[in-house]
Design a protein around this motif. Structure first.
Motif, PDB file in Angstrom:
ATOM      1  N   SER A 186     -40.606 -36.847 124.625  1.00  0.00           N
ATOM      2  CA  SER A 186     -39.993 -37.274 123.371  1.00  0.00           C
ATOM      3  C   SER A 186     -40.541 -38.639 122.958  1.00  0.00           C
ATOM      4  N   PRO A 187     -41.068 -38.770 121.731  1.00  0.00           N
ATOM      5  CA  PRO A 187     -41.604 -40.069 121.304  1.00  0.00           C
ATOM      6  C   PRO A 187     -40.527 -41.142 121.247  1.00  0.00           C
ATOM      7  N   ARG A 188     -39.315 -40.790 120.893  1.00  0.00           N
ATOM      8  CA  ARG A 188     -38.243 -41.784 120.849  1.00  0.00           C
ATOM      9  C   ARG A 188     -37.909 -42.277 122.258  1.00  0.00           C
ATOM     10  N   TRP A 189     -37.876 -41.362 123.229  1.00  0.00           N
ATOM     11  CA  TRP A 189     -37.606 -41.796 124.606  1.00  0.00           C
ATOM     12  C   TRP A 189     -38.713 -42.727 125.081  1.00  0.00           C
ATOM     13  N   LEU A 190     -39.961 -42.406 124.773  1.00  0.00           N
ATOM     14  CA  LEU A 190     -41.075 -43.265 125.165  1.00  0.00           C
ATOM     15  C   LEU A 190     -40.943 -44.651 124.544  1.00  0.00           C
ATOM     16  N   ALA A 191     -40.594 -44.696 123.255  1.00  0.00           N
ATOM     17  CA  ALA A 191     -40.491 -45.982 122.562  1.00  0.00           C
ATOM     18  C   ALA A 191     -39.359 -46.833 123.129  1.00  0.00           C
ATOM     19  N   VAL A 192     -38.202 -46.209 123.362  1.00  0.00           N
ATOM     20  CA  VAL A 192     -37.054 -46.951 123.887  1.00  0.00           C
ATOM     21  C   VAL A 192     -37.335 -47.490 125.288  1.00  0.00           C
ATOM     22  N   ASN A 193     -38.170 -46.798 126.038  1.00  0.00           N
ATOM     23  CA  ASN A 193     -38.460 -47.202 127.412  1.00  0.00           C
ATOM     24  C   ASN A 193     -39.747 -48.016 127.539  1.00  0.00           C
ATOM     25  N   GLY A 194     -40.180 -48.638 126.450  1.00  0.00           N
ATOM     26  CA  GLY A 194     -41.286 -49.575 126.511  1.00  0.00           C
ATOM     27  C   GLY A 194     -42.667 -48.965 126.561  1.00  0.00           C
ATOM     28  N   ARG A 195     -42.802 -47.698 126.239  1.00  0.00           N
ATOM     29  CA  ARG A 195     -44.110 -47.025 126.281  1.00  0.00           C
ATOM     30  C   ARG A 195     -44.540 -46.700 124.848  1.00  0.00           C
ATOM     31  N   GLU A 196     -44.672 -47.774 124.054  1.00  0.00           N
ATOM     32  CA  GLU A 196     -44.916 -47.620 122.627  1.00  0.00           C
ATOM     33  C   GLU A 196     -46.238 -46.926 122.324  1.00  0.00           C
ATOM     34  N   ARG A 197     -47.282 -47.250 123.085  1.00  0.00           N
ATOM     35  CA  ARG A 197     -48.595 -46.643 122.818  1.00  0.00           C
ATOM     36  C   ARG A 197     -48.545 -45.131 123.026  1.00  0.00           C
ATOM     37  N   GLU A 198     -47.876 -44.704 124.093  1.00  0.00           N
ATOM     38  CA  GLU A 198     -47.749 -43.264 124.329  1.00  0.00           C
ATOM     39  C   GLU A 198     -46.923 -42.601 123.230  1.00  0.00           C
TER      40      GLU A 198
ATOM     41  N   ILE B 228     -30.932 -32.747 121.808  1.00  0.00           N
ATOM     42  CA  ILE B 228     -31.457 -34.109 121.775  1.00  0.00           C
ATOM     43  C   ILE B 228     -32.962 -34.095 121.544  1.00  0.00           C
ATOM     44  N   TYR B 229     -33.668 -33.320 122.343  1.00  0.00           N
ATOM     45  CA  TYR B 229     -35.128 -33.296 122.240  1.00  0.00           C
ATOM     46  C   TYR B 229     -35.568 -32.827 120.860  1.00  0.00           C
ATOM     47  N   ILE B 230     -34.939 -31.761 120.373  1.00  0.00           N
ATOM     48  CA  ILE B 230     -35.335 -31.232 119.068  1.00  0.00           C
ATOM     49  C   ILE B 230     -35.011 -32.226 117.961  1.00  0.00           C
ATOM     50  N   ALA B 231     -33.849 -32.904 118.063  1.00  0.00           N
ATOM     51  CA  ALA B 231     -33.498 -33.906 117.055  1.00  0.00           C
ATOM     52  C   ALA B 231     -34.498 -35.050 117.050  1.00  0.00           C
ATOM     53  N   GLU B 232     -35.018 -35.404 118.216  1.00  0.00           N
ATOM     54  CA  GLU B 232     -35.912 -36.553 118.327  1.00  0.00           C
ATOM     55  C   GLU B 232     -37.330 -36.269 117.839  1.00  0.00           C
TER      56      GLU B 232
END
Length: 506
Positions: A207-219, A135-139
């Motif tokens: 993971s940038p995708r996990w950050l984005a999905v969880n509302g942490r777009e700037r990070e 998952i992490y590598i795919a993201e």
């Protein structure tokens, strides 16, 4: 959204700086899988020593060998149900710490019960690892070469297995005391998880995708620009795509979160989600139904049965098996994106079935006629062909498929479901191997393995779609198209090959 990314400077994703950065991150994340590989190598090399040390019966030894896969089921459950709110990095930390504890418990064990406790802890850690690594590598990987990077997880398992075989071979030469030899082997399993803990502290971002999905777009934008090397406009466009994918909102409306993530996925009324689950879980099961772990665990015992009694020769042949497995994984990584997932994985399953049939014929026809030692080289050759056939497609491909077919919001619980199914299949194949061998001999055992491999081949031939070149955000629409085409045709034919990738996007 894809066009936005194509015109916003994402073309530099294939630049040498980005490739170098993704290489480093994927290699660090794959240390988790190295730990699993070393554990499998440890079980293969330590089994005869442990059986003599504690006077284990075949049942007790089979339970110990199957423990990694059995307890990995609970690790997969833990990863999918409890750790998504805390991010991917936390899973790496938990898995590494548990692995070190389990390895130390085994290395210092003075009784069979203590060894079982230690390997249970290692198994839970492996369940976490199998769920999170792909998952992490795919993201963090560009879509056009995602197959290559996600197979880094399988390559890392092969590296770990080869390292475990070589360490066992070296310890057999250097250390004369068997009780000390297997303890040192267990202790060596701590090296890789300690390295991953250091990498999490110094190198690996969330993971940038996990950050984005969880509302942490700037990070998420910061990670993409700082660690991946994307331009800031391209990073912002990608984060916007992840956060505002309207197709995901449509899926969410058809899932009942009050039922729990696994039940909601399994009972979804959405045909596309149903097919995602079928493909992701089915390919994970198909990888282990060919009995690859059982074949590895049985190798030393089978070699002894056909007359290869020297432990140095046995460990040397096992190390050769691990080396070929690693080489085949490296070759497969280069072709999964160029040739496609479907032809390599289905062809691999067919070759595994054919090779297992030949091994069964070897034990049924040749060995009874001429006794132990009869053409032992032929058994070794067939074992080597089998492991190469497995690693050219099934090995890396069947972790790649589950890691990429699920959309962002459900990827971790869905991957946990696939991991649980994979490990449950492994447990079944490994723990029953000893009993089947005692009942029907080696020829009957390999007939059983071949029959199971045939079932896996049939599933993959009929249901595996081609997913190469698709971004993670495109997968839902792609599966909607597949299910619509299948309903229209009314036949269980495999989906057509995907188009040639037109853009390299995350």
């Amino acid at each position: 959204m894809v066009n936005t990314l194509e015109t916003s400077g994402v073309e530099n994703l294939n630049g040498p700086d980005v490739v170098r950065r993704v290489n480093v991150l994927a290699a660090c994340a794959a240390l988790n899988s190295v730990s699993l590989g070393i554990a499998v190598g440890m079980v293969s090399t330590v089994s005869p020593l442990l059986q003599r040390e504690f006077g284990l019966s075949s049942l007790q030894l089979g339970l110990w060998q199957g423990s990694i896969s059995f307890w990995a089921i609970f690790g997969a459950i833990g990863a999918s149900l409890t750790l998504d709110p805390f991010g991917r990095r936390s899973v790496f930390v938990v898995a590494s710490c548990m692995f070190v504890v389990g390895a130390v418990v085994q290395a210092t064990a003075t009784a069979y019960v203590t060894v079982m406790v230690g390997i249970a802890i290692v198994g839970i850690s492996c369940g976490y690892s199998l769920a999170i690594d792909p998952i992490y590598i795919a993201e963090i990987s560009p879509a056009a070469v995602r197959g290559f990077y996600v197979t880094a997880s399988e390559i890392a398992i092969c590296v770990g297995q080869f390292s475990g075989f070589v360490i066992g071979w070296g310890l057999d030469v250097v250390v004369s005391r068997p009780s000390l030899r297997w303890r040192l082997m267990c202790a060596c399993c701590c090296i890789s998880p300690l390295g991953l803990l250091l990498a999490v502290a110094l190198v690996l971002p969330e993971s940038p995708r996990w950050l984005a999905v969880n509302g942490r777009e700037r990070e998420a934008v910061d990670v993409l620009s700082r660690y991946i090397g994307m331009s800031r406009p391209a990073a912002e466009s990608l984060v916007d795509q992840v956060c505002h994918d309207h197709s995901l909102e449509e899926i969410e409306k058809k899932l009942d979160p009050s039922c729990g993530p696994w039940y909601a996925l399994a009972c979804s009324a959405n045909p596309a989600v149903q097919y995602m689950v079928l493909v992701g879980v089915g390919t994970a099961i198909s990888q282990q139904i060919v009995a690859v772990d059982a074949v590895l665990y049985e190798f030393l015992f089978a070699a002894d049965a056909i007359g290869i009694t020297s432990t140095v020769a046995q460990y040397g042949l096992l190390a050769g098996l691990g080396f070929l497995k690693l080489c085949a994984a490296l070759v497969s990584a280069r072709f999964l994106d160029k040739v496609g997932r479907y032809p390599l994985i289905v062809g691999s399953a067919a070759a595994c079935f054919a090779t297992l049939v030949l091994v069964a014929a070897y034990f049924a026809i040749l060995t009874p006629q001429t006794g132990p030692g009869a053409r032992a080289w032929l058994f070794v050759l067939l074992s080597y062909v089998y492991i190469v056939a497995f690693e050219l497609g099934l090995g890396p491909g069947c972790w790649l498929i589950p890691s990429e077919v699920f959309y962002n919001k459900i990827r971790l619980p869905a991957m946990g479901m696939a991991t649980l199914s994979n490990r449950a299949t492994t447990t079944l194949m490994v723990t029953t191997a000893f009993s089947i061998r005692k009942l029907v001999g080696y020829s009957g055992l390999y007939v059983w393995f071949a029959f199971c491999a045939l079932l896996g081949f049939i599933f993959l031939f009929l249901y595996l779609p081609e997913t190469s070149g698709k971004s993670l955000e495109e997968m839902y629409d792609y599966f909607v198209g597949i299910t619509a085409a299948r309903r229209a045709s009314g036949t269980p034919l495999a989906a057509p090959l995907a188009e040639t990738p037109s853009a390299a996007i995350l």
